[in-house]
Design a protein around this motif. Structure first.
Motif, mmCIF file in Angstrom:
data_model
loop_
_atom_site.group_PDB
_atom_site.id
_atom_site.type_symbol
_atom_site.label_atom_id
_atom_site.label_comp_id
_atom_site.label_asym_id
_atom_site.label_seq_id
_atom_site.Cartn_x
_atom_site.Cartn_y
_atom_site.Cartn_z
ATOM 1 N N UNK A 40 -11.084 -12.331 -3.357
ATOM 2 C CA UNK A 40 -10.708 -11.583 -2.170
ATOM 3 C C UNK A 40 -9.377 -11.039 -1.966
ATOM 4 N N UNK A 41 -8.830 -10.056 -1.530
ATOM 5 C CA UNK A 41 -7.600 -9.547 -0.988
ATOM 6 C C UNK A 41 -7.872 -8.750 0.108
ATOM 7 N N UNK A 42 -6.457 -9.106 0.820
ATOM 8 C CA UNK A 42 -6.212 -8.431 2.340
ATOM 9 C C UNK A 42 -5.672 -7.029 1.981
ATOM 10 N N UNK A 43 -6.067 -6.192 2.825
ATOM 11 C CA UNK A 43 -5.602 -4.714 2.877
ATOM 12 C C UNK A 43 -6.544 -3.951 2.178
ATOM 13 N N UNK A 44 -5.894 -2.558 1.836
ATOM 14 C CA UNK A 44 -6.690 -1.569 1.540
ATOM 15 C C UNK A 44 -6.834 -1.505 -0.255
ATOM 16 N N UNK A 45 -7.154 -0.357 -0.821
ATOM 17 C CA UNK A 45 -7.054 -0.605 -2.158
ATOM 18 C C UNK A 45 -5.718 -0.686 -2.712
ATOM 19 N N UNK A 46 -4.792 0.158 -2.359
ATOM 20 C CA UNK A 46 -3.463 0.122 -2.775
ATOM 21 C C UNK A 46 -2.709 -1.285 -2.600
ATOM 22 N N UNK A 47 -3.120 -2.002 -1.521
ATOM 23 C CA UNK A 47 -2.684 -3.284 -1.456
ATOM 24 C C UNK A 47 -3.240 -4.386 -2.491
ATOM 25 N N UNK A 48 -4.646 -4.066 -2.597
ATOM 26 C CA UNK A 48 -5.309 -4.707 -3.576
ATOM 27 C C UNK A 48 -4.912 -4.645 -4.886
ATOM 28 N N UNK A 49 -4.481 -3.400 -5.240
ATOM 29 C CA UNK A 49 -4.009 -3.103 -6.669
ATOM 30 C C UNK A 49 -2.659 -3.786 -6.965
ATOM 31 N N UNK A 50 -1.824 -3.921 -6.007
ATOM 32 C CA UNK A 50 -0.758 -4.421 -6.059
ATOM 33 C C UNK A 50 -0.735 -5.949 -6.262
ATOM 34 N N UNK A 51 -1.473 -6.515 -5.344
ATOM 35 C CA UNK A 51 -1.591 -8.105 -5.312
ATOM 36 C C UNK A 51 -2.395 -8.638 -6.412
ATOM 37 N N UNK A 52 -3.341 -7.695 -6.819
ATOM 38 C CA UNK A 52 -4.006 -8.283 -8.205
ATOM 39 C C UNK A 52 -2.949 -8.362 -9.401
ATOM 40 N N UNK A 53 -2.016 -7.573 -9.604
ATOM 41 C CA UNK A 53 -1.068 -7.620 -10.602
ATOM 42 C C UNK A 53 -0.224 -8.542 -10.406
#
Length: 646
Positions: free
Chosen positions: A244-257
């Protein structure tokens, strides 16, 4: 409050589970994007949540009062209803309440004339009040306007309303099912690729609708723009595990990295600690410090090991080094084409070497037809198309007709007249596009849509073309494959001409855009976001009244030719005729506000028990109420026409 609770669910079809021990909750107002590579099990998970499938282990708990609706990727068999009946089915409970309220009002009026029992009359009044409250809570007095709003937003014309669903395409039937779901307004929406079959305008309308909704929703999509604008939480399903990640897709893409980097550092530190501890144990297990060694051995056994999830593969797609063409590659002059009615007229454009030209517009505007005319697959009704010097063209057809379904992938990508290419060379090419191992010898016809697309792209690379013409190349590709394709195309030194409705793809790849609209085409320098910014700036600077020729610093006049001013004037001439007399939008809005107040006033009167002592007054008030509602609906239509045509 938890609407949906998922605890340790697993699902397995073959030797390996699709997913295992999946756990998460869905709460009111959460708009969750479910992402993951093709084949990760996203659709299977949605089916389990909707009760269409069962998990092998674990449980799914739904709040007792929560309603849940699933939109599937593929339309089910069409019902016997018309389009408008299908949409209205989503509001059937409100239509039922309206009918019951009208019947009760008539019954109350009749009893007041015959002086029926007080107890019966009181019961009828209470039920009538309950119905009025429920209808008001659901804004049920603008019900037809809501149907019109949703159908128009999803791209349907009013003349489609009475057509049987069976006469529509599968994509249109999916849109009708989406309209019904949006109007039904369940507590939980499950949407599997809802933007499939939608053009950009309909997708943007759906984004606005969902983003303003208070419903909980879980949606699967590869449309990154859509995920950015709608979601406030992301779940990634990969390798059988949900993260799970908070925020939208851009936030997810950054958090995932960032998360992977943190886990990698933590793993390295843990590995260093384990190595030192094991060395200490080995050296001291039978010496004076054997007690310390035994203690550290126990601690090592209890240590919770850091697990870095497997990376989702980035495909090393490339299209090779193209040969050089002349300064221009395709020149269209005065091109027109139509099938009965014209799709586009007087299209004049020169595509230069190194251009990356995107074409987009509404469904049915002629994008694919224009592409096929430009490459010579279709003859124009008028005008000419010429190729420049040294052009070697390769075409990606969105129907994937370029790859023979009867052949295995290795032979399907082999260019005609190239028996010299060995199976090993072709397999290496396929591997760059994600087709590896035994997949390479699988018949193309038995592959998934994403796999077929990758084979078709690999064949494009095998042709060693210097002009790539692509019709919806991102269809069927997951987010990671799209990202790889974008990198490959931006690194390609030849010329690109492509049709796409993927706004993220348009932004990353395009250097100029052609926008097709009914009876109008325009050419702009820049990508999709540049085009949108230009429209907003023009509207802010001139009230939206200037033609696209006026003051467009971003546009290339030599490429646009003289078509735009003519096309804008033709568009004004050919747009639909008025149904209502000309009125200012502001005046109509004032009338709408007054009639809305009148509807509320009559609604309150109908809820007053004193009114029901006089049957004539009840009937008179009911008639006034219906007349006011009818007039309000007409004013809404008049306002929409004025906004469009004034």
């Amino acid at each position: 409050m938890i609407l949906l609770s998922i605890r340790d669910i697993s699902r397995q079809f073959d030797a390996e589970p699709v997913f295992r021990n999946v756990t998460f909750d869905v709460r009111p107002g959460e708009r969750i994007g479910l992402v993951g590579p093709n084949g990760a099990g996203k659709t299977t998970l949605l089916h389990i949540l909707a009760g269409r499938d069962e998990s092998d282990t674990g449980e799914v708990e739904r709040a007792s009062a929560a309603t849940i609706e699933l939109l599937e990727q593929e339309a089910r068999a069409a019902s016997g209803r018309t389009l408008v009946e299908e949409a209205r089915a989503g509001l059937q409970h409100l239509y039922g309440l309206q009918d019951e309220a009208h019947a009760l009002a008539e019954q109350i009026a009749a009893e007041s004339e015959t002086n029926s029992a007080v107890e019966s009359s009181s019961r009828l009044h209470r039920r009538f009040d309950e119905l009025q409250h429920e209808l008001t809570r659901h804004s049920a007095y603008n019900i037809e306007h809501r149907v019109d709003e949703v159908l128009a937003g999803l791209g349907f014309a009013r003349e489609d309303y009475d057509r049987p669903l069976s006469t529509f395409s599968g994509g249109q039937q999916n849109r009708a099912a989406l309209a019904r779901m949006l109007l039904r307004d369940p507590e939980i929406l499950l949407l599997d690729e809802p933007t499939n079959h939608l053009d950009i305008a309909a997708t943007e309308w759906l984004e606005a609708w969902l983003a303003s909704s208070t419903q909980a929703m879980l949606l699967v999509s590869h449309d990154r723009y859509f995920l950015d604008r709608v979601t406030n939480r992301i779940l990634e399903l990969h390798g059988g595990v949900v993260s799970g990640y908070k925020g939208n897709f851009t936030a997810y893409w950054r958090q995932r990295d960032e998360r992977r980097k943190v886990l990698a550092r933590t793993l390295q530190k843990q590995q260093d600690f384990i190595a030192k501890t094991e060395d200490f144990i080995r050296r001291n297990k039978y010496g004076q410090k054997h007690a310390q060694a035994a203690d550290r051995e126990k601690k090592l056994e209890r240590l919770e090991r850091v697990d870095v999830p497997p990376e989702i593969e980035r495909l090393p797609m490339t299209f090779g080094q193209p040969t050089r063409t002349g300064d221009w590659v395709i020149e269209a002059t005065g091109v027109s084409k139509g099938f009965g009615a014209p799709l586009f007229r007087d299209f004049t454009l020169r595509i230069d070497r190194g251009d990356r030209l995107a074409i987009f517009g509404p469904n049915g505007s002629g994008k694919t037809t224009l592409l096929r005319v430009l490459i010579g697959e279709l003859q124009p009704d008028a005008g000419t198309v010429r190729f420049g010097t040294g052009v070697r063209l390769a075409y990606f057809d969105q129907q994937l007709a370029g790859v023979d379904p009867a052949l295995d992938a290795v032979e399907a990508v082999r260019p005609a007249g190239r028996p010299d290419l060995t199976p090993g060379t072709l397999r290496s090419l396929l591997a760059r596009f994600g087709i590896r191992g035994e997949q390479a010898f699988q018949p193309v016809g038995s592959m998934s849509g994403g796999e077929k697309s990758k084979v078709a792209l690999a064949k494009l690379a095998a042709l060693e073309a210097n002009v790539l013409v692509l019709d919806e190349p991102t269809n069927h590709l997951d987010v990671w494959a799209r990202d790889s394709l974008e990198e490959a195309l931006t690194g390609f030194e030849g010329t690109l001409v492509f049709v796409s409705h993927d706004r993220y793809f348009l932004d990353r790849v395009a250097r100029s855009v052609v926008v097709l609209e009914p009876d109008c085409w325009r050419h702009y320098a820049g990508n999709y976001s540049d085009y949108i910014s230009f429209l907003k700036n023009r509207s802010a600077g001139s009230g939206g009244t200037r033609s696209s020729r006026d003051g467009t610093a971003a546009a290339d006049e030599s490429n646009r030719g003289s078509g735009e001013a003519r096309h804008d004037s033709r568009r004004k001439e050919s747009r639909r005729k008025r149904r209502f007399p000309y009125r200012l939008v502001e005046d109509l809005e004032a009338d709408i506000a007054a009639h809305e107040a009148r509807v509320e006033e009559l609604q309150a009167a109908l809820a007053d028990s004193a009114l029901h002592r006089d049957g004539d007054r009840v009937r008179e008030t009911l008639k006034s109420f219906e007349d006011a509602r009818s007039k309000l609906a007409e004013l809404y239509e008049h306002w929409e026409e004025a906004v469009e045509l004034n």
